[in-house]
Design an enzyme around this catalytic site. Sequence first.
Site, PDB file in Angstrom:
ATOM      1  N   ASP A  98       0.783  -1.248   0.000  1.00  0.00           N
ATOM      2  CA  ASP A  98       0.000   0.000   0.000  1.00  0.00           C
ATOM      3  C   ASP A  98       0.815   1.298   0.000  1.00  0.00           C
ATOM      4  OD1 ASP A  98      -1.914  -1.957   0.252  1.00  0.00           O
ATOM      5  OD2 ASP A  98      -2.827  -1.184   2.083  1.00  0.00           O
ATOM      6  N   LYS A 150      -7.157  -4.870  -2.995  1.00  0.00           N
ATOM      7  CA  LYS A 150      -7.919  -5.436  -1.879  1.00  0.00           C
ATOM      8  C   LYS A 150      -8.836  -4.386  -1.292  1.00  0.00           C
ATOM      9  CE  LYS A 150      -4.123  -4.358   1.212  1.00  0.00           C
ATOM     10  NZ  LYS A 150      -4.770  -3.241   1.932  1.00  0.00           N
ATOM     11  N   CYS A 202      -2.020  -2.823   7.667  1.00  0.00           N
ATOM     12  CA  CYS A 202      -1.946  -3.765   6.546  1.00  0.00           C
ATOM     13  C   CYS A 202      -0.679  -4.614   6.566  1.00  0.00           C
ATOM     14  CB  CYS A 202      -2.116  -3.011   5.233  1.00  0.00           C
ATOM     15  SG  CYS A 202      -3.823  -2.429   5.065  1.00  0.00           S
TER      16      CYS A 202
HETATM   17  C1  VGL Z   1      -4.679   0.644   5.725  1.00  0.00           C
HETATM   18  C2  VGL Z   1      -6.237   1.490   7.161  1.00  0.00           C
HETATM   19  C3  VGL Z   1      -7.205   1.399   6.190  1.00  0.00           C
HETATM   20  C4  VGL Z   1      -3.256   0.239   5.493  1.00  0.00           C
HETATM   21  C5  VGL Z   1      -5.635   0.538   4.745  1.00  0.00           C
HETATM   22  O1  VGL Z   1      -2.809   0.205   4.337  1.00  0.00           O
HETATM   23  O2  VGL Z   1      -2.568  -0.035   6.494  1.00  0.00           O
HETATM   24  N1  VGL Z   1      -4.992   1.117   6.931  1.00  0.00           N
HETATM   25  N2  VGL Z   1      -6.899   0.924   4.984  1.00  0.00           N
END
Ligand code: VGL
Length: 208
Positions: free
Chosen positions: A11, A110, A155
């Site tokens: 991410d 995702k 994540c």
């Molecule tokens: C994430 C919170 C919500 C992450 C993704 O990538 O850690 N955290 N969505």
Amino acid sequence: MKTGKALLITDIQNDFCPGGALAVPEGDRIIPAVNRISSLDIFDEVVATQDWHPRGHISFASTHEKEPFETIELEGITQILWPDHCVPGTRGAEFHPRLDMNPVNLIIRKGYDPEIDSYSGFVENDRKTETGLHYYLRGMGIKEIYLCGLALDFCVYYTALDGLKYGFRVFLLRDAAKGIDQPEGSIDEALRDMRDQGARLMDSRELQ
Ligand code: VGL
Ligand code: ZN
């Protein structure tokens, strides 16, 4: 020669970097380290995950007319409500422009089911819906996964635990991951839990 090692880049998107909707403090600072390791010859596979939520997603505070970082119970699962983030078609959902995507041979999106959040790169937060990543990695003969990216306490953390459950050896590249620390202390807690469950912490500079 095959090494059985995969790099998982979690991410590294604009919304998780400074200026983004759900910015990880100094999240962009890990990018040079990630770019260095992804270009090394030691990984058979380099996978990037991309958080990818439709408007009105169940994890968004706005969907429930609540404030970000409040929590709600969803079918017995505590859900932290986040600011709207990583909406397809927005700049925030794109990978950070300085992240070198050339070595990446697979992108896993995702969280695209409007009703289910997904932190882990392997299984969504209902803990049932698989992304398919473990089949892919097993099929490719991967035994060890090296983790980096954002956010360390969400994540990256869930990906580490699921990686262990699926039987991979898991290494966290500590200097190539950063956390939200929301609620405060969650980074330390995540590190402790990952270690307790068998993940190994290391510095990306040990990889040559
Ligand atoms: C994430 C919170 C919500 C992450 C993704 O990538 O850690 N955290 N969505
Ligand atoms: Zn998300």
